[in-house]
Structure formats: C-alpha cells, structure tokens
Design a protein around this motif. Structure first.
Motif, short mmCIF file in Angstrom:
data_model
loop_
_atom_site.label_atom_id
_atom_site.label_comp_id
_atom_site.label_asym_id
_atom_site.label_seq_id
_atom_site.Cartn_x
_atom_site.Cartn_y
_atom_site.Cartn_z
N CYS A 1 73.93 44.97 5.32
CA CYS A 1 73.96 44.61 6.75
C CYS A 1 75.36 44.35 7.28
CB CYS A 1 73.07 43.39 6.99
SG CYS A 1 73.80 41.87 6.35
N CYS B 1 74.96 39.90 1.05
CA CYS B 1 74.94 38.55 1.61
C CYS B 1 73.72 37.84 1.04
CB CYS B 1 74.92 38.58 3.13
SG CYS B 1 73.36 39.14 3.81
N CYS C 1 70.26 39.27 2.34
CA CYS C 1 69.85 40.55 1.77
C CYS C 1 69.57 40.40 0.27
CB CYS C 1 70.92 41.61 1.99
SG CYS C 1 71.10 42.05 3.72
ZN LIG Z 1 73.26 41.42 4.16
#
Ligand SMILES: [Zn+2]
Ligand SMILES: [Zn+2]
Length: 92
Positions: free
Chosen positions: A37, A74, A77
């Motif tokens: 992302c 992250c 995710c």
């Molecule tokens: Zn992410």
C-alpha cells in the motif's frame, strides 16, 4: 507441530544485530515503504517463507534468508497477510 504463531518464538532473534542489519537493507531496497500500500508507517520486514534444515530440523535464523524471501510491509498489510495465509515452511 507448526502453528501460525511462529513469529512469537522469533522475537528475541529479531533484536540481534545481524537481523537489524539485514532488515535495514530490505527497508532500503523497498524505499522504506510497504510494497502493498506504499505506507511508510509501522514497517515490518516479513519472511515470505520459513526454511527448516532437513538434517537438524532447525529453523534458519532470520538473517540467513536470501533477500528475495524478505519483503517490507506495514503493520496493517502484515496483519492482513498473516490472517489470509499461513507462511509455507520448506525443508532445505
Ligand atoms: Zn501496507
Ligand atoms: Zn510476517
């Protein structure tokens, strides 16, 4: 038996200097962003596979993996990924 909670037993190893150096290299390669992302918050370097030594039955230490098995994610995710699939373990 393998459980999906394998990360837990890794905890103390993740403070090892060798892992911190490996991790820093992966973060840099991925430009300090989540590859899913593009977030730059709460980054985690995730193992795509776990490897177990066929002879000794021991798990590889986290920094002994080739860079291609490591990826920057992250926290969001990363959690999502771990809910969706179990990390495959390979004997080597
Ligand atoms: Zn992410
Ligand atoms: Zn992970």
């Amino acid at each position: 038996m393998q459980t999906s909670n394998t990360h837990g037993s890794y905890k103390e190893l993740l403070f090892d200097k060798r892992w911190l150096e490996k991790r820093a290299g992966i973060l840099k390669r991925d430009n300090f962003r989540c590859v899913m992302c593009c977030s730059d918050k709460h980054l985690i370097v995730h193992h795509k596979q776990y490897h177990v030594n066929k002879r000794t039955g021991e798990k590889l230490v986290p920094w002994d993996y080739h860079d291609k098995y490591l990826v920057t994610l992250c926290e969001k995710c990363h959690n999502k990924g771990h809910q969706l699939y179990e990390i495959p373990t390979f004997e080597i």
